[in-house]
Design a protein around this motif. Structure first.
Motif, PDB file in Angstrom:
ATOM      1  N   ALA A  65       0.838  -1.207   0.000  1.00  8.30           N
ATOM      2  CA  ALA A  65       0.000   0.000   0.000  1.00  8.30           C
ATOM      3  C   ALA A  65       0.866   1.247   0.000  1.00  8.30           C
ATOM      4  O   ALA A  65       1.946   1.279   0.606  1.00  8.30           O
ATOM      5  N   SER A  66       0.398   2.278  -0.672  1.00 10.25           N
ATOM      6  CA  SER A  66       1.088   3.563  -0.600  1.00 10.25           C
ATOM      7  C   SER A  66       0.620   4.292   0.652  1.00 10.25           C
ATOM      8  O   SER A  66      -0.538   4.183   1.054  1.00 10.25           O
ATOM      9  N   VAL A  67       1.541   4.995   1.290  1.00  7.32           N
ATOM     10  CA  VAL A  67       1.245   5.681   2.541  1.00  7.32           C
ATOM     11  C   VAL A  67       1.410   7.180   2.330  1.00  7.32           C
ATOM     12  O   VAL A  67       2.421   7.644   1.801  1.00  7.32           O
ATOM     13  N   VAL A  68       0.391   7.925   2.747  1.00  8.37           N
ATOM     14  CA  VAL A  68       0.404   9.383   2.622  1.00  8.37           C
ATOM     15  C   VAL A  68       0.324   9.978   4.019  1.00  8.37           C
ATOM     16  O   VAL A  68      -0.612   9.676   4.773  1.00  8.37           O
ATOM     17  N   ASP A  69       1.289  10.806   4.371  1.00  5.69           N
ATOM     18  CA  ASP A  69       1.252  11.515   5.651  1.00  5.69           C
ATOM     19  C   ASP A  69       0.545  12.851   5.431  1.00  5.69           C
ATOM     20  O   ASP A  69       1.060  13.739   4.756  1.00  5.69           O
ATOM     21  N   ALA A  70      -0.657  12.968   5.995  1.00  4.58           N
ATOM     22  CA  ALA A  70      -1.449  14.185   5.800  1.00  4.58           C
ATOM     23  C   ALA A  70      -0.953  15.353   6.639  1.00  4.58           C
ATOM     24  O   ALA A  70      -1.386  16.492   6.424  1.00  4.58           O
ATOM     25  N   GLU A  71      -0.090  15.098   7.603  1.00  2.00           N
ATOM     26  CA  GLU A  71       0.483  16.155   8.439  1.00  2.00           C
ATOM     27  C   GLU A  71      -0.589  17.002   9.114  1.00  2.00           C
ATOM     28  O   GLU A  71      -0.453  18.217   9.262  1.00  2.00           O
ATOM     29  N   GLY A  72      -1.673  16.345   9.505  1.00  2.00           N
ATOM     30  CA  GLY A  72      -2.737  17.036  10.218  1.00  2.00           C
ATOM     31  C   GLY A  72      -3.715  17.812   9.352  1.00  2.00           C
ATOM     32  O   GLY A  72      -4.644  18.438   9.869  1.00  2.00           O
ATOM     33  N   LYS A  73      -3.524  17.789   8.046  1.00  2.00           N
ATOM     34  CA  LYS A  73      -4.384  18.578   7.158  1.00  2.00           C
ATOM     35  C   LYS A  73      -5.774  17.955   7.027  1.00  2.00           C
ATOM     36  O   LYS A  73      -6.000  16.802   7.381  1.00  2.00           O
ATOM     37  N   ALA A  74      -6.701  18.758   6.502  1.00  2.00           N
ATOM     38  CA  ALA A  74      -8.096  18.334   6.386  1.00  2.00           C
ATOM     39  C   ALA A  74      -8.271  17.303   5.279  1.00  2.00           C
ATOM     40  O   ALA A  74      -7.791  17.490   4.159  1.00  2.00           O
ATOM     41  N   LEU A  75      -8.996  16.229   5.603  1.00  2.00           N
ATOM     42  CA  LEU A  75      -9.398  15.215   4.631  1.00  2.00           C
ATOM     43  C   LEU A  75     -10.911  15.157   4.635  1.00  2.00           C
ATOM     44  O   LEU A  75     -11.528  14.977   5.698  1.00  2.00           O
ATOM     45  N   THR A  76     -11.520  15.325   3.481  1.00  2.00           N
ATOM     46  CA  THR A  76     -12.984  15.330   3.382  1.00  2.00           C
ATOM     47  C   THR A  76     -13.429  14.349   2.304  1.00  2.00           C
ATOM     48  O   THR A  76     -12.633  13.904   1.477  1.00  2.00           O
ATOM     49  N   PRO A  77     -14.725  14.031   2.287  1.00  2.00           N
ATOM     50  CA  PRO A  77     -15.251  13.351   1.104  1.00  2.00           C
ATOM     51  C   PRO A  77     -15.090  14.269  -0.110  1.00  2.00           C
ATOM     52  O   PRO A  77     -15.044  15.501   0.025  1.00  2.00           O
ATOM     53  N   ALA A  78     -14.985  13.680  -1.293  1.00  2.00           N
ATOM     54  CA  ALA A  78     -14.999  14.498  -2.503  1.00  2.00           C
ATOM     55  C   ALA A  78     -16.303  15.284  -2.539  1.00  2.00           C
ATOM     56  O   ALA A  78     -17.363  14.782  -2.162  1.00  2.00           O
ATOM     57  N   LEU A  79     -16.221  16.521  -2.990  1.00  2.00           N
ATOM     58  CA  LEU A  79     -17.355  17.443  -2.894  1.00  2.00           C
ATOM     59  C   LEU A  79     -18.346  17.283  -4.039  1.00  2.00           C
ATOM     60  O   LEU A  79     -18.015  16.830  -5.138  1.00  2.00           O
ATOM     61  N   PHE A  80     -19.566  17.720  -3.763  1.00  2.00           N
ATOM     62  CA  PHE A  80     -20.639  17.808  -4.753  1.00  2.00           C
ATOM     63  C   PHE A  80     -20.474  19.115  -5.513  1.00  2.00           C
ATOM     64  O   PHE A  80     -20.336  20.181  -4.919  1.00  2.00           O
ATOM     65  N   GLY A  81     -20.494  19.045  -6.842  1.00  2.00           N
ATOM     66  CA  GLY A  81     -20.306  20.241  -7.654  1.00  2.00           C
ATOM     67  C   GLY A  81     -21.561  21.043  -7.893  1.00  2.00           C
ATOM     68  O   GLY A  81     -21.515  22.065  -8.582  1.00  2.00           O
TER      69      GLY A  81
END
Length: 418
Positions: A64-80
Motif C-alpha cells: 500500500a502507498s502511505v500518505v502523511d497528511a500532516e494534520g491537514k483536512a481530509l474530506t469526502p470528494a465534494l458535490f459540484g
C-alpha cells in the motif's frame, strides 16, 4: 527535463491511476461528514477503491502507498452542484450544449434525458475535479417547456454512466412564464393535466394530450416515488403551492434556488424537503426574490431543513465556486459542519447515492480530498483528490495553460512552446 521524458512521466501517471490502489492516509483531520463527525490525527485505509477502516494507528497492508497528511483536512470528494458538466462545453456554441430540448409539437417531454449526452472526456471534468469536486448532478434546463427533462448524478472519475436514480427537473415561477401562457397559475393547470395523463385519467388518444406515451410512463415513475423532482423556484407563495401539490400527489421533491424558502422553513422541515440555496444571493434580482437574505441557509437549517448549495448562472465552468457558497453561508450563521454536509452528505442523500459517496465511512467509495487548509475557505486548495482509491492527476487544461505561459520564453515566443 526533455519533452520526451515529460511525456513518459505523464503516461506513467495515467497508467498508475488506471487501477484502484491500496492507500493509507495517516495523521489527517478527517471530516467524515457523517455520524463520526471530525476525527483528529486519524487514519483512513483504502482497499480496492473502497474505504476499509477509519481510526487511529491503522497498519498499512503490504504494497500500500502511505500518505502523511500532516494534520491537514481530509474530506469526502465534494458535490459540484446542479451543473451541465460534460453536457455543455462552450456556452456560446450550440453544437456543444445538450442540456435542453425545444420541440414545437408536444413540447412537454419529461422523458428527455440529458445523461445520454454526457461526455466523460469533457475538459470541464478535470477543471472541476482538481478543485476537490468528485460528483455532480447533471441537470436538464428549460427549453420549450417548464418541464425540462431528466438528469442524474455522475462521478468525475472518467466513468461514462450516471449512478443512482434519475431526477426530473421543473422550473416554476416567473422564470418559466414564457413557457406557460405568461401565467404562473397556468403552470399548476398544466402540471395537473400532465399528472392526470400519467395516472391514466385522460385517454391516451386525446387530441388535447400534453404528453407522449413515453412521457406519461416517465412522469408516472416519479409520481410513484421512483426518483426526486427538482424544482427551481424562489417565491414563497410558489413554494407554498409546491408543498401542497407534492403532499397531494405524494411525490418526492427538492428545491433549487429557494430564495424565499426561509419563510416556509417549518413546513419544509416537516415535509423533509431538501433545499439547495444560492448562498451568495444578497439582493433581489427579480420580483420572485424580494425576500432574499444571506441568512437563508442558516434559518432553514435551524428549522431542521436539509440544506445544500446551488449556483445560479455559470455553474458548469465555475463549479469550484460552490465552496465559496458554503463558506459564505457559514459566515452568515450556518454551522461549519452543516456547511460541509451541504457539499457532501446532503446532496448524496437527496439524490439517492449516499450508499456510495458523501461521507467517509467503511464500505463507501474512496472518493477523498486532502486540503491545504479549511476546505470552506477559498484561500485553500485541494492538494490531492482520490476517486475510487485512484489518485487523480492534479492538472487540467487551465493549469496546463497557466504553466505554459508562466514559463520563461525560450529561443522562440511562448506560443511555440510544447
Amino acid at each position: 527535463m526533455t519533452a520526451k521524458a515529460a511525456a513518459l512521466i505523464a503516461c506513467m501517471l495515467v497508467a498508475s491511476t488506471a487501477l484502484a490502489q491500496d492507500v493509507l492516509i495517516r495523521n489527517a483531520t478527517v471530516h467524515t461528514a457523517g455520524a463520526q463527525g471530525t476525527l483528529r490525527n486519524a487514519d483512513v485505509l483504502v482497499r480496492n477503491g473502497v474505504i476499509q477502516s477509519v481510526g487511529n494507528g491503522l497498519a498499512a497492508p503490504a504494497g500500500a502507498s502511505v500518505v502523511d497528511a500532516e494534520g491537514k483536512a481530509l474530506t469526502p470528494a465534494l458535490f459540484g452542484g446542479i451543473t451541465e458538466i460534460g453536457i455543455e462545453e462552450v456556452s456560446g456554441e450550440s453544437s456543444t450544449d445538450d442540456a435542453a430540448v425545444t420541440l414545437a409539437n408536444q413540447p412537454m417531454r419529461p422523458e428527455f434525458d440529458v445523461t445520454l449526452a454526457y461526455n466523460p472526456a469533457s475538459v470541464l471534468v478535470p477543471v472541476a475535479r482538481v478543485e476537490g469536486i468528485g460528483f455532480t448532478l447533471l441537470g436538464a434546463t428549460t427549453g420549450g417547456s417548464f418541464i425540462a427533462g431528466q438528469g442524474g448524478v455522475v462521478r468525475l472519475d472518467g466513468s461514462a454512466d450516471p449512478i443512482g436514480p434519475k431526477a426530473l427537473f421543473v422550473r416554476l415561477g416567473s422564470g418559466a412564464l414564457g413557457l406557460s401562457g405568461n401565467s404562473r397559475a397556468a403552470q399548476w393547470m398544466l402540471l395537473d393535466q400532465m399528472v392526470a395523463e400519467a395516472r391514466g385519467r385522460v385517454p391516451a388518444d386525446s387530441p388535447h394530450a400534453l404528453l407522449t406515451p413515453a412521457g406519461r410512463a416517465t412522469l408516472a415513475r416519479y409520481l410513484a416515488g421512483n426518483g426526486r423532482i427538482v424544482v427551481a423556484v424562489n417565491r414563497a407563495a410558489d413554494i407554498r403551492q409546491l408543498l401542497r401539490w407534492s403532499q397531494r400527489e405524494q411525490v418526492r421533491i427538492a428545491i433549487a434556488g429557494g430564495a424565499e424558502a426561509w419563510k416556509l422553513a417549518p413546513q419544509l422541515a416537516q415535509a423533509r424537503v431538501p433545499v439547495f440555496v444560492d448562498a451568495l444571493a444578497a439582493l433581489p434580482s427579480d420580483f420572485d426574490q424580494i425576500g432574499t437574505t444571506l441568512e437563508n441557509a442558516a434559518r432553514l437549517r435551524a428549522a431542521g431543513v436539509p440544506v445544500g448549495f446551488h449556483q445560479a448562472g455559470d455553474s458548469s465552468h465555475n463549479a469550484r465556486k460552490i465552496r465559496q457558497l458554503a463558506g459564505n453561508a457559514v459566515v452568515n450563521g450556518l454551522p461549519w459542519e452543516d456547511g460541509l454536509a451541504g457539499l457532501t452528505r446532503v446532496p448524496a442523500e437527496a439524490f439517492g447515492v449516499a450508499d456510495r459517496v458523501g461521507t467517509i465511512a467503511p464500505g463507501k467509495l474512496a472518493d477523498l480530498v486532502l486540503w491545504s487548509g479549511d476546505p470552506l475557505d477559498v484561500a485553500n486548495t485541494a492538494e490531492q483528490v482520490w476517486l475510487g482509491g485512484r489518485a487523480m492527476p492534479m492538472r487540467s487544461r487551465q493549469t496546463e495553460l497557466r504553466d505554459r505561459y508562466l514559463r520563461d520564453a525560450g529561443a522562440l515566443p511562448r506560443a511555440y512552446t510544447k
